[in-house]
Design a protein around this motif. Structure first.
Motif, PDB file in Angstrom:
ATOM      1  N   MET A  91       0.839  -1.190   0.000  1.00 63.51           N
ATOM      2  CA  MET A  91       0.000   0.000   0.000  1.00 63.51           C
ATOM      3  C   MET A  91       0.873   1.239   0.000  1.00 63.51           C
ATOM      4  N   TYR A  92       0.891   1.944  -1.124  1.00 58.36           N
ATOM      5  CA  TYR A  92       1.575   3.220  -1.276  1.00 58.36           C
ATOM      6  C   TYR A  92       0.550   4.344  -1.355  1.00 58.36           C
ATOM      7  N   HIS A  93       1.063   5.570  -1.254  1.00 56.53           N
ATOM      8  CA  HIS A  93       0.251   6.743  -1.511  1.00 56.53           C
ATOM      9  C   HIS A  93       0.986   7.631  -2.522  1.00 56.53           C
ATOM     10  N   SER A  94       1.917   8.439  -2.016  1.00 63.29           N
ATOM     11  CA  SER A  94       2.612   9.415  -2.852  1.00 63.29           C
ATOM     12  C   SER A  94       4.072   9.018  -3.051  1.00 63.29           C
ATOM     13  N   ILE A  95       4.576   9.261  -4.277  1.00 60.02           N
ATOM     14  CA  ILE A  95       5.992   9.030  -4.590  1.00 60.02           C
ATOM     15  C   ILE A  95       6.574  10.370  -5.014  1.00 60.02           C
ATOM     16  N   ASP A  96       7.333  11.001  -4.115  1.00 63.48           N
ATOM     17  CA  ASP A  96       7.808  12.346  -4.431  1.00 63.48           C
ATOM     18  C   ASP A  96       8.921  12.742  -3.458  1.00 63.48           C
ATOM     19  N   HIS A  97       9.671  13.769  -3.820  1.00 63.40           N
ATOM     20  CA  HIS A  97      10.613  14.376  -2.888  1.00 63.40           C
ATOM     21  C   HIS A  97       9.809  15.202  -1.882  1.00 63.40           C
ATOM     22  N   TYR A  98      10.300  15.315  -0.655  1.00 66.77           N
ATOM     23  CA  TYR A  98       9.528  16.046   0.343  1.00 66.77           C
ATOM     24  C   TYR A  98      10.419  16.557   1.462  1.00 66.77           C
ATOM     25  N   ASP A  99       9.921  17.596   2.123  1.00 70.33           N
ATOM     26  CA  ASP A  99      10.559  18.123   3.325  1.00 70.33           C
ATOM     27  C   ASP A  99       9.749  17.786   4.566  1.00 70.33           C
ATOM     28  N   ASP A 100       8.416  17.755   4.414  1.00 75.31           N
ATOM     29  CA  ASP A 100       7.522  17.522   5.544  1.00 75.31           C
ATOM     30  C   ASP A 100       6.492  16.474   5.138  1.00 75.31           C
ATOM     31  N   ASP A 101       6.356  15.438   5.954  1.00 69.20           N
ATOM     32  CA  ASP A 101       5.423  14.352   5.633  1.00 69.20           C
ATOM     33  C   ASP A 101       4.792  13.834   6.924  1.00 69.20           C
ATOM     34  N   PRO A 102       3.950  14.643   7.587  1.00 66.95           N
ATOM     35  CA  PRO A 102       3.445  14.286   8.917  1.00 66.95           C
ATOM     36  C   PRO A 102       2.584  13.032   8.938  1.00 66.95           C
ATOM     37  N   HIS A 103       1.939  12.711   7.826  1.00 66.47           N
ATOM     38  CA  HIS A 103       1.065  11.539   7.792  1.00 66.47           C
ATOM     39  C   HIS A 103       1.763  10.291   7.232  1.00 66.47           C
ATOM     40  N   LEU A 104       3.044  10.424   6.924  1.00 66.04           N
ATOM     41  CA  LEU A 104       3.849   9.289   6.439  1.00 66.04           C
ATOM     42  C   LEU A 104       3.226   8.641   5.216  1.00 66.04           C
ATOM     43  N   VAL A 105       2.840   9.470   4.244  1.00 63.73           N
ATOM     44  CA  VAL A 105       2.224   8.960   3.020  1.00 63.73           C
ATOM     45  C   VAL A 105       3.159   9.046   1.816  1.00 63.73           C
ATOM     46  N   THR A 106       4.378   9.543   2.020  1.00 65.16           N
ATOM     47  CA  THR A 106       5.265   9.804   0.885  1.00 65.16           C
ATOM     48  C   THR A 106       6.511   8.932   0.933  1.00 65.16           C
ATOM     49  N   VAL A 107       6.846   8.380  -0.209  1.00 65.29           N
ATOM     50  CA  VAL A 107       8.093   7.644  -0.400  1.00 65.29           C
ATOM     51  C   VAL A 107       8.900   8.406  -1.450  1.00 65.29           C
ATOM     52  N   SER A 108      10.163   8.645  -1.189  1.00 64.75           N
ATOM     53  CA  SER A 108      10.988   9.394  -2.140  1.00 64.75           C
ATOM     54  C   SER A 108      11.232   8.556  -3.396  1.00 64.75           C
ATOM     55  N   PRO A 109      11.410   9.199  -4.555  1.00 67.94           N
ATOM     56  CA  PRO A 109      11.660   8.445  -5.788  1.00 67.94           C
ATOM     57  C   PRO A 109      12.860   7.496  -5.709  1.00 67.94           C
ATOM     58  N   PRO A 110      14.005   7.895  -5.115  1.00 65.32           N
ATOM     59  CA  PRO A 110      15.113   6.927  -5.031  1.00 65.32           C
ATOM     60  C   PRO A 110      14.763   5.703  -4.192  1.00 65.32           C
TER      61      PRO A 110
END
Length: 225
Positions: free
Chosen positions: A1-20
């Motif tokens: 289960m993924y949500h967002s794939i992107d670069h980020y500085d702030d991810d309070p809900h832990l929904v983002t995975v960085s592209p690398p």
């Protein structure tokens, strides 16, 4: 289960995975002889006894970075996936979150994703917790979201994912009655085709954590299905 794939500085809900990190996770699957698949394909292959080596990949919310960041990687690896889009927010942003605003896929991006072979499925109209709505709104969330997405992509929409992973017996029965072939939950009390469990994948998941999650998920659902 993924949500967002992107670069980020702030991810309070832990929904983002960085592209690398996402790239390394997909490489980890392929190195072990596993192939990512959309849920419709996974279920069909399971019914035919051919699901060995397949891993269902799901992306909730329909973020625009699925089209720009995740899709190229999936295509390069020959993987499929299911993206669960919020029909009432197509081309807008994640208004349900209190954290950073993230753009959602446009209708054109959804069509491109579908044309590339990815499965587009429903995540409701407005990303509301379904146990908190009345029967009329529940029916609208299920039926209208599917109709809108089918009009956008020109294909049948057969899958659903419960917003926030929240669904009790009423909501599961309603999804089944609405004609969806399957629905994704997170950790349902009673697993079924309309309450499929998933394993959360985040930025911290390297090879050791992925292995542990894979083994745990397999053991859990073999014992409960």
């Amino acid at each position: 289960m993924y949500h967002s794939i992107d670069h980020y500085d702030d991810d309070p809900h832990l929904v983002t995975v960085s592209p690398p990190r996402f790239e390394r996770q997909m490489a980890w699957l392929r190195a072990r002889g596993l192939r990512g698949a959309g849920m419709a394909e996974l279920l069909a292959e399971h019914a035919a006894g051919r699901a060995r080596g397949l891993v269902g990949l799901t992306f909730d919310d329909g973020y625009a970075d699925f089209a720009t960041r995740a899709l190229p990687v999936l295509v390069r690896y020959g993987f499929g996936a299911t993206v669960f889009a919020v029909s009432g927010r197509v081309g807008s942003y994640n208004a349900w979150d209190t954290g950073p605003r993230k753009p959602l896929m446009t209708a054109e991006q959804l069509r491109t994703v579908a044309d590339t072979g990815m499965e587009v499925a429903s995540h409701g109209r407005h990303h509301v917790p379904l146990p908190e709505v009345d029967d009329t709104e529940l029916r609208e969330e299920l039926e209208e979201s599917r109709a809108d997405l089918e009009e956008i992509i020109g294909r049948r929409v057969t899958g659903f994912a419960y917003p926030y992973g929240r669904a009790d017996a009423r909501e599961i029965d309603a999804v089944r009655a609405a004609g969806y072939d399957y629905a994704c939950h997170i950790r349902p009390d009673e697993p079924s085709r309309h309450a499929l469990g998933r394993a959360y994948i985040g930025e911290r998941d390297g090879s050791l954590r992925l292995r542990a999650k894979l083994v745990r998920h397999q053991m859990l659902w073999r014992s409960r299905m």
